[in-house]
Motif scaffolding. Structure first.
Motif, PDB file in Angstrom:
ATOM      1  N   THR A   1       0.963  -1.106  -0.581  1.00  0.00           N
ATOM      2  CA  THR A   1      -0.188   0.067  -0.391  1.00  0.00           C
ATOM      3  C   THR A   1       0.960   1.024   0.345  1.00  0.00           C
ATOM      4  O   THR A   1       1.824   1.105   0.086  1.00  0.00           O
ATOM      5  CB  THR A   1      -0.776   0.428   1.474  1.00  0.00           C
ATOM      6  OG1 THR A   1      -0.186   0.365   2.602  1.00  0.00           O
ATOM      7  CG2 THR A   1      -1.714  -1.386   0.862  1.00  0.00           C
ATOM      8  N   ILE A   2       0.460   2.615  -0.121  1.00  0.00           N
ATOM      9  CA  ILE A   2       0.719   4.006  -0.439  1.00  0.00           C
ATOM     10  C   ILE A   2       1.366   3.169   0.807  1.00  0.00           C
ATOM     11  O   ILE A   2       2.937   4.705   1.446  1.00  0.00           O
ATOM     12  CB  ILE A   2       0.358   5.157  -1.186  1.00  0.00           C
ATOM     13  CG1 ILE A   2      -0.447   4.584  -2.144  1.00  0.00           C
ATOM     14  CG2 ILE A   2       1.081   5.892  -0.668  1.00  0.00           C
ATOM     15  CD1 ILE A   2       1.115   4.518  -3.169  1.00  0.00           C
ATOM     16  N   ALA A   3       0.544   3.283   2.257  1.00  0.00           N
ATOM     17  CA  ALA A   3       0.868   4.044   3.699  1.00  0.00           C
ATOM     18  C   ALA A   3       2.628   2.680   3.809  1.00  0.00           C
ATOM     19  O   ALA A   3       3.257   3.668   3.804  1.00  0.00           O
ATOM     20  CB  ALA A   3      -0.018   3.232   4.665  1.00  0.00           C
ATOM     21  N   GLU A   4       2.397   2.006   3.301  1.00  0.00           N
ATOM     22  CA  GLU A   4       4.124   0.700   3.229  1.00  0.00           C
ATOM     23  C   GLU A   4       4.827   1.435   2.786  1.00  0.00           C
ATOM     24  O   GLU A   4       6.109   0.664   3.279  1.00  0.00           O
ATOM     25  CB  GLU A   4       3.280  -1.301   3.030  1.00  0.00           C
ATOM     26  CG  GLU A   4       2.121  -1.135   4.056  1.00  0.00           C
ATOM     27  CD  GLU A   4       1.572  -2.753   3.723  1.00  0.00           C
ATOM     28  OE1 GLU A   4       1.347  -3.724   3.885  1.00  0.00           O
ATOM     29  OE2 GLU A   4       1.489  -3.165   1.730  1.00  0.00           O
ATOM     30  N   VAL A   5       4.691   1.858   1.358  1.00  0.00           N
ATOM     31  CA  VAL A   5       5.487   2.265   0.818  1.00  0.00           C
ATOM     32  C   VAL A   5       6.162   3.372   1.791  1.00  0.00           C
ATOM     33  O   VAL A   5       7.552   3.455   2.064  1.00  0.00           O
ATOM     34  CB  VAL A   5       5.291   2.408  -0.970  1.00  0.00           C
ATOM     35  CG1 VAL A   5       6.103   3.413  -1.801  1.00  0.00           C
ATOM     36  CG2 VAL A   5       4.791   1.090  -1.557  1.00  0.00           C
ATOM     37  N   ALA A   6       5.385   4.589   2.173  1.00  0.00           N
ATOM     38  CA  ALA A   6       6.353   5.478   2.649  1.00  0.00           C
ATOM     39  C   ALA A   6       7.049   4.706   3.751  1.00  0.00           C
ATOM     40  O   ALA A   6       7.898   5.648   4.278  1.00  0.00           O
ATOM     41  CB  ALA A   6       4.736   6.476   2.944  1.00  0.00           C
ATOM     42  N   SER A   7       6.764   4.175   4.345  1.00  0.00           N
ATOM     43  CA  SER A   7       7.052   3.545   5.753  1.00  0.00           C
ATOM     44  C   SER A   7       8.446   3.210   5.429  1.00  0.00           C
ATOM     45  O   SER A   7       9.599   2.702   6.425  1.00  0.00           O
ATOM     46  CB  SER A   7       6.334   2.766   6.633  1.00  0.00           C
ATOM     47  OG  SER A   7       6.942   2.224   7.749  1.00  0.00           O
ATOM     48  N   MET A   8       8.583   1.995   4.326  1.00  0.00           N
ATOM     49  CA  MET A   8       9.501   1.623   4.284  1.00  0.00           C
ATOM     50  C   MET A   8      10.544   2.795   3.075  1.00  0.00           C
ATOM     51  O   MET A   8      11.739   2.261   4.432  1.00  0.00           O
ATOM     52  CB  MET A   8       9.027   0.797   2.530  1.00  0.00           C
ATOM     53  CG  MET A   8      10.295   0.259   2.181  1.00  0.00           C
ATOM     54  SD  MET A   8       9.292  -1.329   1.089  1.00  0.00           S
ATOM     55  CE  MET A   8      11.173  -1.870   0.621  1.00  0.00           C
ATOM     56  N   MET A   9      10.548   3.906   2.543  1.00  0.00           N
ATOM     57  CA  MET A   9      11.051   4.801   2.779  1.00  0.00           C
ATOM     58  C   MET A   9      11.547   6.049   3.307  1.00  0.00           C
ATOM     59  O   MET A   9      12.057   6.524   2.803  1.00  0.00           O
ATOM     60  CB  MET A   9      10.557   5.525   1.323  1.00  0.00           C
ATOM     61  CG  MET A   9      10.027   4.509  -0.099  1.00  0.00           C
ATOM     62  SD  MET A   9       9.590   5.310  -1.700  1.00  0.00           S
ATOM     63  CE  MET A   9      10.384   6.770  -2.065  1.00  0.00           C
ATOM     64  N   ARG A  10      10.754   5.696   4.577  1.00  0.00           N
ATOM     65  CA  ARG A  10      10.919   7.038   5.625  1.00  0.00           C
ATOM     66  C   ARG A  10      10.970   8.041   5.022  1.00  0.00           C
ATOM     67  O   ARG A  10      11.370   9.377   5.292  1.00  0.00           O
ATOM     68  CB  ARG A  10      11.998   6.561   6.009  1.00  0.00           C
ATOM     69  CG  ARG A  10      12.437   5.323   6.731  1.00  0.00           C
ATOM     70  CD  ARG A  10      11.940   5.596   7.871  1.00  0.00           C
ATOM     71  NE  ARG A  10      12.696   4.827   8.673  1.00  0.00           N
ATOM     72  CZ  ARG A  10      12.962   3.341   8.528  1.00  0.00           C
ATOM     73  NH1 ARG A  10      12.403   2.220   7.452  1.00  0.00           N
ATOM     74  NH2 ARG A  10      13.310   2.482   9.266  1.00  0.00           N
ATOM     75  N   VAL A  11       9.427   8.446   4.346  1.00  0.00           N
ATOM     76  CA  VAL A  11       8.734   9.682   3.923  1.00  0.00           C
ATOM     77  C   VAL A  11       7.650   9.716   4.231  1.00  0.00           C
ATOM     78  O   VAL A  11       6.796   8.626   4.696  1.00  0.00           O
ATOM     79  CB  VAL A  11       8.926   9.821   2.342  1.00  0.00           C
ATOM     80  CG1 VAL A  11      10.735   9.209   1.894  1.00  0.00           C
ATOM     81  CG2 VAL A  11       8.562   8.194   1.017  1.00  0.00           C
TER      82      VAL A  11
END
Length: 66
Positions: free
Chosen positions: A14-24
């Motif tokens: 998900t977008i939230a998982e990608v954001a967490s993974m990239m720290r953005v």
């Protein structure tokens, strides 16, 4: 041997998982998707990004600051 276009083994995030993974922030990820910098598929009203595409984006983004 899997076909090049075969996504049966792909892990979608998900977008939230990608954001967490990239720290953005999620807004940064949405911006990357809408600008075409990060490939995504639309599922209903939300987006999904493959883990492989996130890793590829991060690899392309590295630069030598030395």
């Amino acid at each position: 041997m899997a076909n090049p276009g075969d996504i049966s083994e792909a892990k979608f995030l998900t977008i939230a998982e990608v954001a967490s993974m990239m720290r953005v922030s999620k807004m940064t990820v949405y911006r990357l998707v809408h600008n075409g910098d990060l490939p995504a598929v639309r599922v209903g009203r939300s987006f999904r990004v493959t883990e492989k595409d996130v890793n590829a984006y991060l690899q392309r983004s590295f630069y030598d600051a030395g």
